[in-house]
Design a protein around this motif. Structure first.
Motif, PDB file in Angstrom:
ATOM      1  N   SER A 119     -29.225  13.053 -45.497  1.00  0.00           N
ATOM      2  CA  SER A 119     -28.476  14.064 -44.748  1.00  0.00           C
ATOM      3  C   SER A 119     -28.348  13.610 -43.288  1.00  0.00           C
ATOM      4  O   SER A 119     -28.919  12.594 -42.884  1.00  0.00           O
ATOM      5  N   LYS A 120     -27.633  14.394 -42.502  1.00  0.00           N
ATOM      6  CA  LYS A 120     -27.460  14.055 -41.096  1.00  0.00           C
ATOM      7  C   LYS A 120     -28.820  14.033 -40.386  1.00  0.00           C
ATOM      8  O   LYS A 120     -29.106  13.148 -39.574  1.00  0.00           O
ATOM      9  N   LYS A 121     -29.668  14.993 -40.727  1.00  0.00           N
ATOM     10  CA  LYS A 121     -30.998  15.051 -40.134  1.00  0.00           C
ATOM     11  C   LYS A 121     -31.829  13.819 -40.525  1.00  0.00           C
ATOM     12  O   LYS A 121     -32.525  13.236 -39.695  1.00  0.00           O
ATOM     13  N   ARG A 123     -30.682  10.869 -41.332  1.00  0.00           N
ATOM     14  CA  ARG A 123     -30.148   9.703 -40.628  1.00  0.00           C
ATOM     15  C   ARG A 123     -30.627   9.664 -39.177  1.00  0.00           C
ATOM     16  O   ARG A 123     -30.981   8.611 -38.659  1.00  0.00           O
ATOM     17  N   ARG A 124     -30.672  10.807 -38.518  1.00  0.00           N
ATOM     18  CA  ARG A 124     -31.156  10.860 -37.130  1.00  0.00           C
ATOM     19  C   ARG A 124     -32.632  10.506 -37.053  1.00  0.00           C
ATOM     20  O   ARG A 124     -33.073   9.800 -36.153  1.00  0.00           O
ATOM     21  N   GLN A 127     -32.935   6.821 -37.489  1.00  0.00           N
ATOM     22  CA  GLN A 127     -32.484   6.131 -36.276  1.00  0.00           C
ATOM     23  C   GLN A 127     -33.562   6.177 -35.186  1.00  0.00           C
ATOM     24  O   GLN A 127     -33.824   5.172 -34.538  1.00  0.00           O
TER      25      GLN A 127
END
Length: 135
Positions: A119-121, A123-124, A127
């Protein structure tokens, strides 16, 4: 392991590898020889080396390393059944290739793909982890 040079035509190694269907083109065969991926009687050689029957050729294509003994000499590329009559692979070489193929298959089977896309979370978070650890 007698070599009768009177009857055998003089064929270059790169041309024989192409005719035996190890490489798609002569230029690929030449590049492999020059890159050290092909050994003739356990020695590096040049693409212009004249092949003889009974010689041992070790070649690497992709993941596979083969060790073949030259049974016939031909400068013409023919169908795969006829090309396979030009050489015979050693038993040790066949066994090694089968073992390596089995290891690759089991390695791929043991690595299961993730259940879902990150999910976007996720991926962050990934990162941030990479930035902190300088990966």
């Amino acid at each position: 392991m007698t070599s009768n040079t009177q009857e055998d035509p003089k064929i270059r190694l790169d041309k024989w590898l192409w005719a035996a269907r190890f490489y798609k083109t002569r230029s690929l065969a030449k590049a492999a020889i020059e890159g050290g991926k092909v050994h003739y009687n356990n020695q590096r050689c040049k693409p212009g080396k004249v092949v003889e029957t009974g010689a041992r050729v070790t070649l690497r294509t992709g993941w596979q390393e083969r060790e073949v003994i030259i049974d016939g000499i031909s400068g013409q590329r023919r169908g795969a059944p006829e090309a396979s009559l030009l050489y015979r692979e050693t038993d040790d070489s066949v066994r090694r290739r089968e073992d390596q193929a089995w290891q690759r298959k089991t390695l791929l089977a043991s690595q299961l793909p993730p259940a879902r896309r990150p999910s976007k979370k996720d991926r962050r978070t990934l990162q941030r982890f990479k930035e902190q650890n300088n990966i």
